[in-house]
Design a protein around this motif. Sequence first.
Motif, PDB file in Angstrom:
ATOM      1  N   PHE A  40       5.918  -3.921  -7.186  1.00  0.00           N
ATOM      2  CA  PHE A  40       5.375  -5.228  -7.555  1.00  0.00           C
ATOM      3  C   PHE A  40       6.395  -6.333  -7.324  1.00  0.00           C
ATOM      4  N   VAL A  41       7.640  -6.083  -7.797  1.00  0.00           N
ATOM      5  CA  VAL A  41       8.671  -7.109  -7.648  1.00  0.00           C
ATOM      6  C   VAL A  41       8.931  -7.392  -6.170  1.00  0.00           C
ATOM      7  N   ALA A  42       8.998  -6.322  -5.368  1.00  0.00           N
ATOM      8  CA  ALA A  42       9.280  -6.498  -3.945  1.00  0.00           C
ATOM      9  C   ALA A  42       8.171  -7.290  -3.268  1.00  0.00           C
TER      10      ALA A  42
ATOM     11  N   THR B 157       0.832  -1.205   0.000  1.00  0.00           N
ATOM     12  CA  THR B 157       0.000   0.000   0.000  1.00  0.00           C
ATOM     13  C   THR B 157       0.864   1.251   0.000  1.00  0.00           C
ATOM     14  N   LEU B 158       1.950   1.190   0.772  1.00  0.00           N
ATOM     15  CA  LEU B 158       2.854   2.339   0.858  1.00  0.00           C
ATOM     16  C   LEU B 158       3.435   2.670  -0.513  1.00  0.00           C
ATOM     17  N   TYR B 159       3.836   1.634  -1.248  1.00  0.00           N
ATOM     18  CA  TYR B 159       4.383   1.841  -2.587  1.00  0.00           C
ATOM     19  C   TYR B 159       3.371   2.531  -3.495  1.00  0.00           C
ATOM     20  N   VAL B 160       2.128   2.022  -3.479  1.00  0.00           N
ATOM     21  CA  VAL B 160       1.113   2.586  -4.376  1.00  0.00           C
ATOM     22  C   VAL B 160       0.825   4.040  -4.000  1.00  0.00           C
TER      23      VAL B 160
ATOM     24  N   VAL C  25       9.213   8.290 -12.749  1.00  0.00           N
ATOM     25  CA  VAL C  25       9.479   7.913 -11.351  1.00  0.00           C
ATOM     26  C   VAL C  25       8.322   7.058 -10.828  1.00  0.00           C
ATOM     27  N   ALA C  26       7.083   7.499 -11.122  1.00  0.00           N
ATOM     28  CA  ALA C  26       5.913   6.751 -10.644  1.00  0.00           C
ATOM     29  C   ALA C  26       5.893   5.347 -11.248  1.00  0.00           C
ATOM     30  N   LEU C  27       6.222   5.257 -12.537  1.00  0.00           N
ATOM     31  CA  LEU C  27       6.235   3.944 -13.200  1.00  0.00           C
ATOM     32  C   LEU C  27       7.260   3.027 -12.537  1.00  0.00           C
ATOM     33  N   LEU C  28       8.451   3.586 -12.235  1.00  0.00           N
ATOM     34  CA  LEU C  28       9.491   2.769 -11.610  1.00  0.00           C
ATOM     35  C   LEU C  28       9.069   2.327 -10.211  1.00  0.00           C
ATOM     36  N   ILE C  29       8.409   3.239  -9.469  1.00  0.00           N
ATOM     37  CA  ILE C  29       7.981   2.863  -8.114  1.00  0.00           C
ATOM     38  C   ILE C  29       6.993   1.703  -8.177  1.00  0.00           C
TER      39      ILE C  29
END
Lengths: 93, 163, 125
Positions: free
Chosen positions: A76-78, A43-46, A67-71
């Motif tokens: 997702f990977v994490a 949730t924090l990432y989103v 930057v948003a795309l990379l986050i």
Amino acid sequence: MSATLLSWSVLVAQFFLVAAMGCAVFRVLRGPRAQDRVLALDTLYVNAAILVLVFGIRTGVTHYFEVALLITLFGFVATAALSKFLMRGEVIE
Amino acid sequence: MRRWLRYPLLTLALLGLWLLLNESVSPGAFLLGGMLALGGAGAFAALTPPRPRVRRLAAVLRLLRDVLVEVVRSNNAVARIILQPGRAQGRRSGFVLIPLDMKNPYGLAALTCILTATPGTVWVDYDAARSTFLLHVLDLIDEEAWVRIVKDKWERRLMEIFE
Amino acid sequence: MTHAADLPLWAAVLVSLLLLVGSGLALIGSIGLLRLRSFYDRIHAPTLGTTLGIGCVLLASMAFFSVLQTRFVLHEILIAVFMVITTPVTLMLLARAALYRDRSEGSTEVPTLPVDAAQNERPGV
């Protein structure tokens, strides 16, 4: 007129998102279990990605999009790796 | 060459992705994007996934529209559940076991994505031997009603598209 | 916000509404993360932010830059597509991991293996 309206709504949106990230951080710290922490981290990432998009609107710079795309990509990977780790105790079998 | 062109939709999607990312439709972007798309589709073909057979494009579009409506509706419902303090006592959440008739892996994947992407329902587990799956529902009023909703609203239409 | 001064009022209203709805939904989802009691309830909460929350903000960003630069700025679609693909995957992986952990600890909150549950709950099926 439109600049005033937009600056206020951007400010409110940023406040909302920082509050949302605060809630997620609280859940990361509090737990109680590992899966709660991983869910809160996701949730924090989103929320962070949304906040970066709002920053893009505030500054008028389109580079914030990358930057948003990379986050979202790294988030997702994490989360996928952490869920896998919770399930088996190892990431790659 | 046939191997690379076996998934034309995937190739086109990859090319579109590249063009969107570059924000340009110049010949250079097309060339590089086309090469990457062909390579990506070729790599995908090397994995030898089962062949999807998508029929009735109109049904797919109708389904997408209904999913969007359902997402908006359940966003509203879940937001209400979270914000209303009094309903926390009366509300019951729980697991529902739903038997499926669909066997197609693409149809199952689509059903999973639809159910998990709508707030309020999460697909938890699938038992291929008995083709039943476990769904967690946030606002569980009637288990039979959920079985009917999943089967009539989504599964039947996905079977029309994929099988 | 001087760059937004020449934005027409209708676009400013639209972008503001989308921003407030999107960030509000993300906030409600995160509040749900705090307020709901069990993990399986909480797993529903972030879906608000990952579907309509980020969707509304992406629409706002697209509308804002498209009107401001008088050309179509569509690359936000990429994030939308990516979120649509990844959200169900992460939630499902997490739910399955939690279920696996709870089952291996013998928790009574979760149903047992689907086969046994099917035999107990629905003898006819």
